[in-house]
Write a protein that holds these residues in place. Structure first.
Motif, short mmCIF file in Angstrom:
data_model
loop_
_atom_site.label_atom_id
_atom_site.label_comp_id
_atom_site.label_asym_id
_atom_site.label_seq_id
_atom_site.Cartn_x
_atom_site.Cartn_y
_atom_site.Cartn_z
N THR A 97 14.64 -31.21 57.08
CA THR A 97 15.80 -31.04 57.96
C THR A 97 15.77 -32.04 59.12
O THR A 97 16.79 -32.22 59.79
CB THR A 97 15.82 -29.60 58.53
N ARG A 172 18.06 -19.63 47.59
CA ARG A 172 17.78 -19.92 48.99
C ARG A 172 18.35 -18.84 49.89
O ARG A 172 17.72 -18.46 50.90
CB ARG A 172 18.38 -21.28 49.36
N GLU A 173 19.51 -18.34 49.54
CA GLU A 173 20.11 -17.28 50.36
C GLU A 173 19.25 -16.03 50.36
O GLU A 173 19.10 -15.36 51.39
CB GLU A 173 21.51 -16.98 49.84
N ARG A 176 16.36 -16.68 52.68
CA ARG A 176 16.79 -16.57 54.08
C ARG A 176 16.99 -15.11 54.47
O ARG A 176 16.69 -14.71 55.60
CB ARG A 176 18.09 -17.34 54.27
N ARG A 181 11.89 -19.22 56.81
CA ARG A 181 12.49 -20.43 57.36
C ARG A 181 12.71 -21.44 56.24
O ARG A 181 12.33 -21.24 55.09
CB ARG A 181 11.59 -21.01 58.45
N HIS A 182 13.33 -22.60 56.62
CA HIS A 182 13.66 -23.62 55.60
C HIS A 182 12.41 -24.09 54.85
O HIS A 182 12.39 -24.14 53.62
CB HIS A 182 14.34 -24.81 56.27
N SER A 185 11.00 -21.27 52.64
CA SER A 185 11.85 -21.09 51.45
C SER A 185 11.64 -22.22 50.46
O SER A 185 11.54 -21.99 49.25
CB SER A 185 13.32 -21.03 51.88
N ARG A 299 23.54 -25.20 45.40
CA ARG A 299 23.43 -25.47 46.81
C ARG A 299 23.66 -26.96 47.05
O ARG A 299 23.23 -27.78 46.31
CB ARG A 299 22.04 -25.10 47.29
#
Length: 299
Positions: A97, A172-173, A176, A181-182, A185, A299
């Motif tokens: 990110t 991913r959802e 979450r 966290r990113h 995951s 995604r």
């Protein structure tokens, strides 16, 4: 209606008859070409016992072909190990990110994907042989390994990135929703499934690495192709020696391809991603990353 029949109309009696005729004509043409090749080789004296009998002796295998095959496997093994390490690191970097890290990883990956692997081998060969770090006699093997790791690692990095993107958005959802966290995951949920989904494509790329070890012949790496050339020079049977080397490559690569197909079928139920082997390739015949998923479902 199956997915296959939905893509085209089922052939009628006339269509099946035409296909059968085309297949017969094609088989006849292939057999005619094969017969012409055999006739031409016999006319040039390439099918005589004197040309092929050296391959029935232990010396040819002990001093030429088996050492060459050992160097080929050594270069392929370390090249594969380096490519997987490079691919995982930079593939995860492309999913970061943090923008500067993602852009830097993308620049490195695109650079090594754009440079032909043979040019990298030649450059590394001259750089390593004159560096004084390693013995000049070992420079060809190290150049082959590093070039294969860099080029194929950049391809694997794209496979990792596109493999994660090919997963359904629900994966991913759900992570979450569990409070991950990113990074958590990505590491705990998405990457394991992406690795399974891309495994057939990864194995196809490993076959490419094994075949590309033959490019080391240009920089005098003592791999199988170069050793076969030495057999041809020593016994005056260059064409039979190259045919034997090609047969060895075909057997080894066919075994790896068969394993890739078996894994694709066995692993298709263990991931939400697609595990179909890659059949496409770039201009040099290498695998391309998995295609991006349709908008709205991925995604």
């Amino acid at each position: 209606m199956s997915a296959d029949t939905a893509l085209y109309d089922v052939l009628g009696p006339r269509g099946r008859r035409r296909i059968r005729v085309v297949n017969i004509v094609g088989a006849v043409v292939v057999l005619a070409v094969a017969a012409w090749v055999v006739w031409a080789l016999a006319g040039k004296g390439q099918l005589t016992a004197a040309k092929w009998s050296p391959f029935l002796t232990a010396d040819v295998w002990e001093f030429y072909l088996l050492p060459g095959l050992r160097v080929t496997f050594t270069a392929a093994f370390w090249g594969i190990l380096g490519a997987i390490t490079f691919g995982l690191l930079f593939g995860l970097g492309r999913l970061a990110t943090f923008g500067p890290l993602r852009w830097a990883c993308a620049a490195v990956v695109e650079f090594f994907r754009a440079v032909p692997v043979l040019i990298m081998m030649i450059f590394l060969y001259f750089a390593l042989s004159r560096s004084g770090i390693i013995a000049p006699g070992d420079a060809p093997l190290y150049a082959v390994i590093i070039a294969l790791a860099l080029y194929n690692g950049s391809v694997i990095a794209e496979l990792v990135r596109s493999g994660v993107h090919s997963l359904p958005s629900g994966q991913r959802e759900a992570a979450r929703a569990l409070g991950l966290r990113h990074g958590q995951s990505l590491w705990s949920v998405e990457l394991p499934q992406a690795l399974i989904a891309m495994l057939p494509s990864l194995l196809s790329q490993l076959v490419v690495i094994l075949k590309d070890t033959a490019l080391g012949y240009i920089i005098t790496s003592p791999e199988l192709l170069r050793q076969a050339r030495l057999v041809g020079s020593s016994y005056a049977n260059l064409l039979p020696a190259l045919i034997v080397a090609a047969a060895i490559f075909i057997v080894v690569n066919f075994a790896l391809t068969w394993v890739a197909g078996r894994l694709a079928r066995r692993l298709s139920s263990r991931t939400a991603g697609r595990t179909a082997p890659q059949h496409g390739g770039d201009a040099e015949g290498r695998a391309e990353p998995v295609a991006a998923a349709p908008v709205g479902t991925r995604r």
